[in-house]
Design an enzyme around this catalytic site. Structure first.
Site, PDB file in Angstrom:
ATOM      1  N   LYS A 246       3.111  11.115  -3.891  1.00  0.00           N
ATOM      2  CA  LYS A 246       2.034  10.429  -4.616  1.00  0.00           C
ATOM      3  C   LYS A 246       1.082  11.428  -5.271  1.00  0.00           C
ATOM      4  O   LYS A 246       0.517  11.156  -6.328  1.00  0.00           O
ATOM      5  CB  LYS A 246       1.285   9.541  -3.630  1.00  0.00           C
ATOM      6  CG  LYS A 246       0.164   8.717  -4.213  1.00  0.00           C
ATOM      7  CD  LYS A 246      -0.306   7.714  -3.191  1.00  0.00           C
ATOM      8  CE  LYS A 246      -1.604   7.050  -3.571  1.00  0.00           C
ATOM      9  NZ  LYS A 246      -2.007   6.057  -2.557  1.00  0.00           N
TER      10      LYS A 246
ATOM     11  N   ASP B 178       0.879  -1.162   0.000  1.00  0.00           N
ATOM     12  CA  ASP B 178       0.000   0.000   0.000  1.00  0.00           C
ATOM     13  C   ASP B 178       0.922   1.218   0.000  1.00  0.00           C
ATOM     14  O   ASP B 178       1.512   1.561   1.012  1.00  0.00           O
ATOM     15  CB  ASP B 178      -0.877  -0.051   1.262  1.00  0.00           C
ATOM     16  CG  ASP B 178      -1.630   1.249   1.516  1.00  0.00           C
ATOM     17  OD1 ASP B 178      -1.641   2.120   0.629  1.00  0.00           O
ATOM     18  OD2 ASP B 178      -2.212   1.375   2.616  1.00  0.00           O
TER      19      ASP B 178
ATOM     20  N   GLU C 208      -7.277   0.677  -4.210  1.00  0.00           N
ATOM     21  CA  GLU C 208      -7.232   0.586  -2.746  1.00  0.00           C
ATOM     22  C   GLU C 208      -8.565   0.133  -2.138  1.00  0.00           C
ATOM     23  O   GLU C 208      -8.573  -0.770  -1.297  1.00  0.00           O
ATOM     24  CB  GLU C 208      -6.754   1.922  -2.164  1.00  0.00           C
ATOM     25  CG  GLU C 208      -5.261   2.105  -2.410  1.00  0.00           C
ATOM     26  CD  GLU C 208      -4.782   3.544  -2.389  1.00  0.00           C
ATOM     27  OE1 GLU C 208      -5.552   4.430  -1.980  1.00  0.00           O
ATOM     28  OE2 GLU C 208      -3.633   3.783  -2.792  1.00  0.00           O
TER      29      GLU C 208
ATOM     30  N   ASP D  94     -12.950   5.603   1.612  1.00  0.00           N
ATOM     31  CA  ASP D  94     -11.502   5.523   1.861  1.00  0.00           C
ATOM     32  C   ASP D  94     -10.912   6.930   1.862  1.00  0.00           C
ATOM     33  O   ASP D  94     -10.745   7.544   0.808  1.00  0.00           O
ATOM     34  CB  ASP D  94     -10.877   4.654   0.757  1.00  0.00           C
ATOM     35  CG  ASP D  94      -9.372   4.490   0.906  1.00  0.00           C
ATOM     36  OD1 ASP D  94      -8.798   5.055   1.851  1.00  0.00           O
ATOM     37  OD2 ASP D  94      -8.775   3.789   0.073  1.00  0.00           O
TER      38      ASP D  94
END
Ligand code: AMP
Length: 512
Positions: A74, A12, A151, A182
């Site tokens: 990211k 992850d 994810e 999420d």
């Protein structure tokens, strides 16, 4: 069972924290601790001369050497360069992510021995370019990326595993519709999935790649900085190190506010100091518009899935930021349901990725997988075409969003001139009719058309959108179906040569 040394490893790669998991000999996902003994590693990189430090120590340096520290890389994936210079150097964001992944690899190898094959997770709402960048980051870190998965899907798989959906008799379980909310450090995703035995089917997905816990931190930083300005006529945000210290204080206070009603934030700058108290209520007030953005997206996604709240069996919370009580309060008010936080917010995604890695390895060895995932695309894919009426360029949709993957779509082009040799197809991703408002994925140049084709010869361009959200293209000449050579020239991505050089460079850098 996988052959020796074929470890099923899932990563992850988070905006603020990353986690690694593998499958133990019984096939159960287990989080691997890093060299510091922690289950999660800050996704932060400190550049210090020839050495590169990743994780906790790098995160500390945000308060003292902010100009040498890269965080939230990211969020920059898909751009050509990371948004700031690091020791005077420009880095592609993939390379920053590559350093993080390399540290995760080295730490994991201390426990499970050498391995190459991994599954890396991405936000469901990541576009094609960001997905490619994630794969490239994995390559730079010395991995063979078996797959990239979304994810929320990974979290749902981990949830399904935990609830016994994936055992031998998985199909005995009653089907469930699950809404995964999420909210991580830098990105937000909502996905509606149907879990039926060992089948995980995504019905709809939406999100925001520029919304996460970091934005809640920024609101606290602004709140304290404005108070500081009123008291001392000084703005601590002006200086990167003071701003870094303040951010750490604010992030800490945010966590405190998840457990208590009030928190104190200390701020010092240029010899002046202040302690600012903030209540949970005030924190909710200064961030309510951020929460509202997620509320809006949840509603939209449910609509896109064609479901009502009564059809949703479970609202699953994933990502560290869902620990803020305002999130579950909002979801309860919206859905009338108590959100489920039974999967470990920090580990579920890595666990799901490890299960997916196990599946990929089993399939590669010719064995049947334990479960099956069906995904949808999060953005529409189209080509730039000229409107015959207006002669204006517009986005002609080829694959609408939320289409089950993999999908093949065909678009026919016609040659314009006698003996035309090449055709240029511009590929875009997005919902707008205006190409400029969409993401330019790149161009597909079809070369070596057969000689002497008359004008108007049909050329078929087939798009294949893979399960992992990556695009491949096949081009054929209309009637006889001969496959033609083509190149996808992508904007903002590195060439194979550059990737190889980074892979060598990262492997050779002293990483700690
Ligand atoms: P993730 O990317 O899922 O690891 O989420 C990281 C984000 O979760 C960061 O923005 C953290 O500040 C935030 N976070 C972690 N724990 C808490 C907590 N107890 N309360 C509020 N936010 C948290």
């Amino acid at each position: 069972m996988t052959p020796p040394n074929e470890q099923a490893v899932g990563i992850d790669l988070g905006t603020t924290y990353s986690a690694v998991a593998h499958l133990d000999p019984s096939g159960r996902p287990v989080t691997l601790v890093n060299a510091e003994g922690d289950l999660i590693t800050p996704s932060v990189v400190l550049f210090e001369g020839t050495s590169v430090i990743v994780g906790k120590e790098a995160r500390k340096a945000i308060a003292t050497d902010a100009n040498q520290v890269a965080d939230c890389a990211k969020r920059d994936l898909g751009s050509r360069v990371y948004h700031k210079l690091l020791e005077g150097r420009q880095y592609p964001p993939e390379a920053v992510a590559g350093f993080i992944l390399n540290k995760l690899r080295l730490d994991a190898e201390r426990q499970i021995g050498q391995f190459k094959k991994v599954v890396i997770t991405v936000p469901a709402y990541f576009d094609e370019v960001r997905r490619k960048s994630t794969q490239d980051a994995g390559y730079m870190a010395g991995f063979e990326v078996l797959d990239i998965i979304n994810e929320p899907t990974a979290a749902a798989v981990a949830y399904g595993f935990q609830k016994g959906f994936l055992d031998e008799t998985g199909s005995a379980r009653e089907a469930q519709n699950v809404l995964v909310y999420d909210l991580g450090g830098g990105t937000f995703d909502v996905t509606v999935m149907r879990l039926e035995g060992s089948d995980f089917r995504t019905l709809a997905t939406d999100g925001d790649v520029q919304l996460g816990g970091r934005d809640w931190d920024t609101r606290l930083i602004d709140f304290v900085a404005e108070d500081f300005i009123r008291r001392h006529s000084l703005d601590p945000r002006e200086d990167p190190n003071a701003a870094g210290r303040l951010w750490r204080e604010c992030e800490d206070a945010k966590r405190t506010l998840s457990a208590r009603q009030r928190a104190n934030i200390a701020c010092d700058y240029k010899g002046q100091a202040a302690r600012v108290e903030i209540t949970r209520e005030k924190f909710q007030e200064i961030t309510h518009d951020l929460l509202d953005r997620t509320r809006f997206t949840v509603r939209q996604t449910l609509l896109a899935a064609g479901l009502e709240w009564d059809d949703i069996d479970r609202v699953l919370l994933v990502g560290g930021s869902t620990r803020m009580p305002m999130v579950s309060d909002m979801l309860r008010e919206l859905s009338g349901k108590i959100a489920d936080n039974s999967v470990a917010a920090d580990e579920a995604v890595a666990h799901g990725a490890a299960l997916q890695a196990g599946l990929a390895l089993a399939r590669a060895a010719g064995r049947k997988g334990r479960f099956h995932i069906e995904n949808v695309n999060s953005h529409s894919l189209g080509v730039v075409a000229t409107d015959p009426q207006t002669q204006r360029k517009r986005n002609a949709c080829v694959i609408p969003r939320n289409t089950p993957l993999p999908v093949n779509a065909k678009r026919q082009f016609k040659t314009q001139k006698q003996n035309q040799k090449t055709i240029l197809v511009q590929i875009v991703e997005g919902e707008s009719k205006m190409p400029d408002e969409c993401l330019q994925i790149g161009k597909c140049v079809v070369r070596d058309l057969p000689p002497d084709l008359p004008p108007g010869t049909p050329i078929d361009v087939r798009f294949r959108y893979e399960e992992n959200g990556r695009l491949t293209i096949v081009v054929t000449v209309g009637n006889n179906g001969t496959e033609l050579r083509h190149e996808i020239t992508r904007d903002n991505t590195l060439t194979q040569g550059q990737l190889d050089r980074w892979r060598k460079y990262i492997a050779g850098t002293a990483v700690s």
